[in-house]
Design an enzyme around this catalytic site. Structure first.
Site, PDB file in Angstrom:
ATOM      1  N   HIS A  61       0.824  -1.208   0.000  1.00 49.40           N
ATOM      2  CA  HIS A  61       0.000   0.000   0.000  1.00 49.40           C
ATOM      3  C   HIS A  61       0.858   1.258   0.000  1.00 49.40           C
ATOM      4  O   HIS A  61       1.937   1.285   0.593  1.00 49.40           O
ATOM      5  CB  HIS A  61      -0.897   0.015   1.245  1.00 49.40           C
ATOM      6  CG  HIS A  61      -1.753  -1.193   1.347  1.00 49.40           C
ATOM      7  ND1 HIS A  61      -2.126  -1.741   2.550  1.00 49.40           N
ATOM      8  CD2 HIS A  61      -2.327  -1.989   0.400  1.00 49.40           C
ATOM      9  CE1 HIS A  61      -2.882  -2.805   2.352  1.00 49.40           C
ATOM     10  NE2 HIS A  61      -3.013  -2.975   1.050  1.00 49.40           N
ATOM     11  N   LYS A  70       6.354   5.719   7.528  1.00 47.80           N
ATOM     12  CA  LYS A  70       5.827   4.814   8.557  1.00 47.80           C
ATOM     13  C   LYS A  70       6.957   4.303   9.446  1.00 47.80           C
ATOM     14  O   LYS A  70       8.009   3.900   8.954  1.00 47.80           O
ATOM     15  CB  LYS A  70       5.103   3.628   7.917  1.00 47.80           C
ATOM     16  CG  LYS A  70       3.876   4.039   7.132  1.00 47.80           C
ATOM     17  CD  LYS A  70       3.204   2.863   6.461  1.00 47.80           C
ATOM     18  CE  LYS A  70       1.979   3.337   5.684  1.00 47.80           C
ATOM     19  NZ  LYS A  70       1.349   2.237   4.954  1.00 47.80           N
ATOM     20  N   TYR A 130       1.997   1.042  13.805  1.00 41.93           N
ATOM     21  CA  TYR A 130       2.804   1.918  12.972  1.00 41.93           C
ATOM     22  C   TYR A 130       2.326   3.351  13.061  1.00 41.93           C
ATOM     23  O   TYR A 130       1.153   3.643  13.043  1.00 41.93           O
ATOM     24  CB  TYR A 130       2.927   1.431  11.534  1.00 41.93           C
ATOM     25  CG  TYR A 130       1.659   1.131  10.785  1.00 41.93           C
ATOM     26  CD1 TYR A 130       1.152   2.030   9.861  1.00 41.93           C
ATOM     27  CD2 TYR A 130       0.982  -0.067  10.980  1.00 41.93           C
ATOM     28  CE1 TYR A 130      -0.003   1.752   9.149  1.00 41.93           C
ATOM     29  CE2 TYR A 130      -0.167  -0.351  10.276  1.00 41.93           C
ATOM     30  CZ  TYR A 130      -0.662   0.555   9.364  1.00 41.93           C
ATOM     31  OH  TYR A 130      -1.810   0.283   8.675  1.00 41.93           O
ATOM     32  N   ASP A 169      -6.005  -6.398  -2.237  1.00 35.99           N
ATOM     33  CA  ASP A 169      -4.621  -6.804  -2.387  1.00 35.99           C
ATOM     34  C   ASP A 169      -4.478  -7.910  -3.439  1.00 35.99           C
ATOM     35  O   ASP A 169      -3.519  -7.921  -4.213  1.00 35.99           O
ATOM     36  CB  ASP A 169      -4.037  -7.248  -1.055  1.00 35.99           C
ATOM     37  CG  ASP A 169      -3.897  -6.099  -0.070  1.00 35.99           C
ATOM     38  OD1 ASP A 169      -4.022  -4.926  -0.483  1.00 35.99           O
ATOM     39  OD2 ASP A 169      -3.697  -6.368   1.130  1.00 35.99           O
TER      40      ASP A 169
END
Length: 176
Positions: A61, A70, A130, A169
């Site tokens: 992503h 991140k 995250y 996905d």
């Protein structure tokens, strides 16, 4: 915090000092000044927590507009974490780096803005925390196919676990 560059130099493994005694342990997970000196003056604006079962693959992503940096940490379990460099003009554009992260290690992974991110769960369950440098926006989110043959990501898929993918996905386009 001690930061080590991986094969893509801007992706860093963050080593935390862990203090243990008979009561348990203590770790400082983040210190802005130490992070800023090595990574830049990023401000984290959103924290996410993902709970995923063994065999789950999330990603790859990214957001082209308002890209997110991140800082990925494992609360429980183990994952194989992947970052793919999508930055225009980068000498490592199209390359990926992978890192095993687990609750047994006192480390995290810094993935700067401009990378696609994904992970595969190796343990029975994993809780992945995250921090993000920009807000998630579903209208801006893009996904690369995790099995894109041009990327050649060496996912350590478990033979004894089914592969769990979201429709998004599974049906994601290839990069090129």
């Amino acid at each position: 915090m001690h930061l080590t560059s991986l094969n893509i130099p801007d992706v860093l493994l963050v080593h935390h000092l862990c203090y243990e005694d008979e009561r348990g342990s203590f770790m400082e997970l983040f210190r802005h000044e130490a992070f800023r000196q090595r990574c830049g003056d990023f401000i984290f604006v959103q924290d996410n927590l993902s709970r995923s079962r063994q065999g789950t693959l999330r990603g790859l992503h990214y957001q082209q507009e308002k890209p997110q940096g991140k800082l990925v940490q494992i609360i429980t379990g183990a994952i194989f974490d992947v970052a793919v460099d999508l930055r225009e003009g980068s000498p490592t554009r199209g390359q990926w780096v992978g890192q095993l992260l687990s609750d047994k290690e006192s480390s995290a992974l810094w993935i700067p803005p401009g990378f696609a991110h994904g992970f595969y769960v190796l343990s029975e369950w994993a809780h992945v925390l995250y921090k993000c440098t920009d807000y998630y926006d579903s209208r801006l989110e893009r996904t690369l196919n995790w099995s894109d043959p041009t990327l050649e990501i060496a996912w350590p898929l478990l033979e004894n676990a089914p592969l769990y993918l979201s429709d998004k996905d599974r049906d994601a386009p290839f990069w090129q």
